[in-house]
Design a protein around this motif. Sequence first.
Motif, PDB file in Angstrom:
ATOM      1  N   VAL A 252      35.023 -18.371 -31.109  1.00  0.00           N
ATOM      2  CA  VAL A 252      35.858 -18.154 -29.921  1.00  0.00           C
ATOM      3  C   VAL A 252      37.327 -18.226 -30.317  1.00  0.00           C
ATOM      4  O   VAL A 252      37.757 -19.158 -31.012  1.00  0.00           O
ATOM      5  N   TYR A 253      38.094 -17.240 -29.876  1.00  0.00           N
ATOM      6  CA  TYR A 253      39.536 -17.186 -30.146  1.00  0.00           C
ATOM      7  C   TYR A 253      40.294 -17.231 -28.823  1.00  0.00           C
ATOM      8  O   TYR A 253      39.994 -16.470 -27.897  1.00  0.00           O
ATOM      9  N   ASN A 254      41.262 -18.154 -28.744  1.00  0.00           N
ATOM     10  CA  ASN A 254      42.117 -18.256 -27.560  1.00  0.00           C
ATOM     11  C   ASN A 254      43.199 -17.182 -27.632  1.00  0.00           C
ATOM     12  O   ASN A 254      43.882 -17.046 -28.653  1.00  0.00           O
ATOM     13  N   LEU A 255      43.350 -16.444 -26.552  1.00  0.00           N
ATOM     14  CA  LEU A 255      44.265 -15.310 -26.528  1.00  0.00           C
ATOM     15  C   LEU A 255      45.617 -15.709 -25.941  1.00  0.00           C
ATOM     16  O   LEU A 255      45.691 -16.300 -24.861  1.00  0.00           O
ATOM     17  N   TYR A 256      46.683 -15.384 -26.684  1.00  0.00           N
ATOM     18  CA  TYR A 256      48.061 -15.588 -26.217  1.00  0.00           C
ATOM     19  C   TYR A 256      48.693 -14.204 -26.040  1.00  0.00           C
ATOM     20  O   TYR A 256      48.646 -13.373 -26.950  1.00  0.00           O
ATOM     21  N   TYR A 257      49.314 -14.002 -24.880  1.00  0.00           N
ATOM     22  CA  TYR A 257      49.773 -12.659 -24.478  1.00  0.00           C
ATOM     23  C   TYR A 257      51.263 -12.709 -24.144  1.00  0.00           C
ATOM     24  O   TYR A 257      51.733 -13.611 -23.444  1.00  0.00           O
ATOM     25  N   TYR A 258      52.005 -11.723 -24.676  1.00  0.00           N
ATOM     26  CA  TYR A 258      53.445 -11.644 -24.377  1.00  0.00           C
ATOM     27  C   TYR A 258      53.827 -10.189 -24.125  1.00  0.00           C
ATOM     28  O   TYR A 258      53.543  -9.305 -24.936  1.00  0.00           O
ATOM     29  N   GLU A 259      54.486  -9.966 -22.982  1.00  0.00           N
ATOM     30  CA  GLU A 259      54.951  -8.619 -22.658  1.00  0.00           C
ATOM     31  C   GLU A 259      56.469  -8.636 -22.531  1.00  0.00           C
ATOM     32  O   GLU A 259      57.029  -9.382 -21.722  1.00  0.00           O
ATOM     33  N   GLN A 260      57.121  -7.828 -23.355  1.00  0.00           N
ATOM     34  CA  GLN A 260      58.577  -7.721 -23.351  1.00  0.00           C
ATOM     35  C   GLN A 260      59.025  -7.003 -22.074  1.00  0.00           C
ATOM     36  O   GLN A 260      58.484  -5.951 -21.715  1.00  0.00           O
ATOM     37  N   ALA A 261      60.007  -7.582 -21.362  1.00  0.00           N
ATOM     38  CA  ALA A 261      60.471  -6.976 -20.105  1.00  0.00           C
ATOM     39  C   ALA A 261      61.019  -5.576 -20.338  1.00  0.00           C
ATOM     40  O   ALA A 261      60.722  -4.639 -19.590  1.00  0.00           O
ATOM     41  N   VAL A 262      61.817  -5.430 -21.382  1.00  0.00           N
ATOM     42  CA  VAL A 262      62.350  -4.124 -21.764  1.00  0.00           C
ATOM     43  C   VAL A 262      61.816  -3.816 -23.156  1.00  0.00           C
ATOM     44  O   VAL A 262      62.085  -4.568 -24.094  1.00  0.00           O
ATOM     45  N   PRO A 263      61.031  -2.755 -23.319  1.00  0.00           N
ATOM     46  CA  PRO A 263      60.452  -2.452 -24.636  1.00  0.00           C
ATOM     47  C   PRO A 263      61.525  -2.372 -25.717  1.00  0.00           C
ATOM     48  O   PRO A 263      62.659  -1.945 -25.467  1.00  0.00           O
ATOM     49  N   TYR A 264      61.161  -2.805 -26.914  1.00  0.00           N
ATOM     50  CA  TYR A 264      62.092  -2.765 -28.038  1.00  0.00           C
ATOM     51  C   TYR A 264      62.454  -1.316 -28.374  1.00  0.00           C
ATOM     52  O   TYR A 264      61.611  -0.416 -28.326  1.00  0.00           O
ATOM     53  N   SER A 265      63.719  -1.131 -28.742  1.00  0.00           N
ATOM     54  CA  SER A 265      64.151   0.199 -29.200  1.00  0.00           C
ATOM     55  C   SER A 265      63.984   0.340 -30.707  1.00  0.00           C
ATOM     56  O   SER A 265      63.968   1.453 -31.238  1.00  0.00           O
ATOM     57  N   THR A 266      63.875  -0.801 -31.385  1.00  0.00           N
ATOM     58  CA  THR A 266      63.575  -0.824 -32.821  1.00  0.00           C
ATOM     59  C   THR A 266      62.516  -1.894 -33.064  1.00  0.00           C
ATOM     60  O   THR A 266      62.335  -2.806 -32.249  1.00  0.00           O
ATOM     61  N   SER A 267      61.836  -1.787 -34.177  1.00  0.00           N
ATOM     62  CA  SER A 267      60.774  -2.741 -34.479  1.00  0.00           C
ATOM     63  C   SER A 267      61.340  -4.132 -34.744  1.00  0.00           C
ATOM     64  O   SER A 267      62.373  -4.285 -35.401  1.00  0.00           O
ATOM     65  N   HIS A 268      60.657  -5.140 -34.211  1.00  0.00           N
ATOM     66  CA  HIS A 268      61.024  -6.536 -34.441  1.00  0.00           C
ATOM     67  C   HIS A 268      59.907  -7.232 -35.214  1.00  0.00           C
ATOM     68  O   HIS A 268      58.780  -6.734 -35.296  1.00  0.00           O
ATOM     69  N   LYS A 269      60.241  -8.401 -35.742  1.00  0.00           N
ATOM     70  CA  LYS A 269      59.259  -9.204 -36.470  1.00  0.00           C
ATOM     71  C   LYS A 269      59.098 -10.549 -35.781  1.00  0.00           C
ATOM     72  O   LYS A 269      60.066 -11.300 -35.655  1.00  0.00           O
ATOM     73  N   HIS A 270      57.869 -10.815 -35.332  1.00  0.00           N
ATOM     74  CA  HIS A 270      57.556 -12.101 -34.719  1.00  0.00           C
ATOM     75  C   HIS A 270      56.868 -12.972 -35.769  1.00  0.00           C
ATOM     76  O   HIS A 270      55.742 -12.682 -36.187  1.00  0.00           O
ATOM     77  N   LYS A 271      57.567 -14.011 -36.197  1.00  0.00           N
ATOM     78  CA  LYS A 271      57.017 -14.929 -37.201  1.00  0.00           C
ATOM     79  C   LYS A 271      56.164 -15.970 -36.486  1.00  0.00           C
ATOM     80  O   LYS A 271      56.650 -16.717 -35.633  1.00  0.00           O
ATOM     81  N   ILE A 272      54.868 -16.023 -36.841  1.00  0.00           N
ATOM     82  CA  ILE A 272      53.901 -16.887 -36.155  1.00  0.00           C
ATOM     83  C   ILE A 272      53.527 -18.051 -37.070  1.00  0.00           C
ATOM     84  O   ILE A 272      53.258 -17.857 -38.263  1.00  0.00           O
ATOM     85  N   ARG A 273      53.481 -19.248 -36.506  1.00  0.00           N
ATOM     86  CA  ARG A 273      53.003 -20.415 -37.243  1.00  0.00           C
ATOM     87  C   ARG A 273      52.038 -21.191 -36.357  1.00  0.00           C
ATOM     88  O   ARG A 273      52.338 -21.456 -35.188  1.00  0.00           O
ATOM     89  N   VAL A 274      50.888 -21.530 -36.919  1.00  0.00           N
ATOM     90  CA  VAL A 274      49.885 -22.269 -36.150  1.00  0.00           C
ATOM     91  C   VAL A 274      49.535 -23.547 -36.898  1.00  0.00           C
ATOM     92  O   VAL A 274      49.850 -23.722 -38.065  1.00  0.00           O
ATOM     93  N   ARG A 275      48.855 -24.440 -36.201  1.00  0.00           N
ATOM     94  CA  ARG A 275      48.448 -25.703 -36.828  1.00  0.00           C
ATOM     95  C   ARG A 275      47.071 -26.112 -36.324  1.00  0.00           C
ATOM     96  O   ARG A 275      46.606 -25.631 -35.306  1.00  0.00           O
TER      97      ARG A 275
END
Length: 251
Positions: A228-251
Amino acid sequence: MITINQYIKLLEKYLKQHKQINTVLTSNEADFAAYYKIVYPVAHIDYVTQRISGDNISHQFEIIIGDLFDPNVPASEFEIYSDCNLIADDLLTYFENQVNVDYEISPDTSIQKFTDANGDRVAGAVFVITFNQFRASDNCITPIDDNLSVAKPVMYYGAVNGVPTSLSGLTSTQATEATLDTGLGNPFVIALDDLYSLELVNDTSASNLDLTALYVRNGTLTAKDNTVYNLYYYEQAVPYSTSHKHKIRVR
């Protein structure tokens, strides 16, 4: 799956039934050379090696067929070579023509002559027979608890079109850190193994903006192995005009 011992029993059974063989031994070559209670002709079996290639597993056995010869009799050595080669061919032909079995033998082998003057004067044939069989590489059959030998993904992540209903299409990793390249997509998800929690998400393309609180729990997804995987969801209010990098860290 047929074991090494089962293959040895198959070889011993055939050779003991062969009308031209009086003694059948299974050992390493050193023990064979030291054995003195031999009634010739003799057949000796020695396990050589195992090879695994994908879903195929092969076992190789060295077979020696030998008989006494008199060096004072011209060409007697070659008579022994000839007879032992025929016995070797008998064995290969027998196993090659078995039906409804879980193995097949490699069709190519080299039968070499040998002469041994240590103790008895023996000549004959030596060759390797190779048994091939299907390898069921199923971790579920290994004798361990919870199949710990196979590492499962810690997380899945990626850009999606709405809330996903499966993990298909998402990137997986067994590490506790990852970077989600957003592209121009929107929204984004992170699915974490239930054993882990989301510690930090930074947008390294926007001065390390902390997005952790914006990735909101949104149900669960189940992998094919029932993890089972817990789902985390994020929606940007204004879509990015260029690609971004989301650095994820879990524990």
